[in-house]
Design an enzyme around this catalytic site. Structure first.
Site, short mmCIF file in Angstrom:
data_model
loop_
_atom_site.label_atom_id
_atom_site.label_comp_id
_atom_site.label_asym_id
_atom_site.label_seq_id
_atom_site.Cartn_x
_atom_site.Cartn_y
_atom_site.Cartn_z
N ARG A 1 -1.87 -5.40 4.46
CA ARG A 1 -1.05 -4.78 3.43
C ARG A 1 0.15 -4.11 4.09
O ARG A 1 0.05 -3.61 5.21
CB ARG A 1 -1.86 -3.75 2.64
CG ARG A 1 -3.07 -4.32 1.92
CD ARG A 1 -3.89 -3.22 1.26
NE ARG A 1 -4.34 -2.21 2.21
CZ ARG A 1 -5.15 -1.22 1.91
NH1 ARG A 1 -5.61 -1.09 0.67
NH2 ARG A 1 -5.52 -0.35 2.84
N GLU B 1 -11.11 5.74 -5.65
CA GLU B 1 -11.60 4.37 -5.47
C GLU B 1 -12.22 3.82 -6.75
O GLU B 1 -13.02 4.50 -7.41
CB GLU B 1 -12.65 4.33 -4.36
CG GLU B 1 -12.08 4.54 -2.97
CD GLU B 1 -11.26 3.36 -2.51
OE1 GLU B 1 -11.77 2.22 -2.54
OE2 GLU B 1 -10.08 3.56 -2.15
N ARG C 1 0.87 -1.18 0.00
CA ARG C 1 0.00 0.00 0.00
C ARG C 1 0.91 1.22 0.00
O ARG C 1 1.70 1.42 0.92
CB ARG C 1 -0.89 -0.01 1.24
CG ARG C 1 -1.74 1.25 1.44
CD ARG C 1 -2.80 1.36 0.35
NE ARG C 1 -3.83 2.34 0.70
CZ ARG C 1 -3.72 3.65 0.55
NH1 ARG C 1 -2.60 4.17 0.05
NH2 ARG C 1 -4.72 4.44 0.88
#
Length: 235
Positions: A156, A116, A108
């Site tokens: 992540r 998004e 990430r």
């Protein structure tokens, strides 16, 4: 009379200087060999292999991007030692999903949030496709260096990611901010910047002034953070 030669088959005491020196040499070699293995040879396969020491020391990891899944994350296959240790010519990087299972880190990008995409029946944000396309073109199938900062709630690895281009080493989060395909992370939790927060905010301000990417939406812009609060938390 001349001295009697010693029997070469006679056992030597463990306290003999030669034995002590040999033992010390072997121990030292094993110690530094293990340190070398941990730093330059051992692969970090999943987030479970990331020790607190690796994160606390800002250890850099070199590897290959196997897939870009969203506008601000990608799959990273650790290749310790890089080309010198045979990666890419002697040691092959897996290409199939089956062979890559449990062999990569989900990275990430630190300090930024990209628009998004459409998930779970929710609509996509403007510029989400452009951000995803940009990141794929920039890093997919290429080698990058990451500096892990933390592991988030989705397992992540929040990390600074850098890549070599013809013009030098580039910070991927910074490059996304420059073109307006990401904004500085707004969340109260999991925001990791290293020492780059002020720099990131200056890059964001410049992109906003130039109406780059998402900033071209003006007052119609819904930030990724706001979008997630509305669509994923029912607000």
């Amino acid at each position: 009379m001349p001295p009697i030669p010693p029997d070469p088959t006679e056992s030597i005491s463990i306290f003999h200087p030669k034995v002590i020196l040999l033992s010390a040499g072997v121990t030292t070699s094993l110690f530094f060999g293990y340190k070398f293995y941990k730093r330059y040879i051992r692969r970090i396969k999943t987030y479970l292999d990331l020790t607190p020491t690796i994160i606390e020391n800002n250890t850099k990891l070199y590897g290959y991007v196997t897939r870009v899944g969203d506008g601000d994350n990608f799959r990273f296959y650790h290749t310790p030692g890089g080309w010198i240790f045979g990666w890419g010519w002697l040691r092959k990087i897996p290409t199939t999903r089956k062979d890559l299972k449990d062999e990569t880190l989900m990275i990430r990008l630190c300090g930024v949030d990209a628009p998004e995409g459409a998930h779970f029946g929710k609509p996509a944000q403007p510029f989400s496709k452009e951000a995803l396309h940009w990141l794929r073109e920039y890093v997919d199938g290429k080698y990058v260096t990451i500096t892990p900062y933390s592991i988030d709630q989705y397992k992540r690895v929040v990390a600074r990611a850098q890549i070599w281009k013809w013009t030098g080493k580039k910070d991927i989060s910074a490059e996304m901010l420059k073109v307006g395909y990401a904004i500085v992370y707004e969340g109260k939790a999991e925001a990791e910047f290293g020492d780059n927060e002020d720099w990131y905010r200056k890059l964001e301000s410049r992109a906003k002034l130039l109406r780059k990417g998402v900033w071209s939406l003006g007052k119609n812009l819904t930030t990724p953070g706001e979008f997630k609060r509305i669509h994923y938390r029912g607000e």
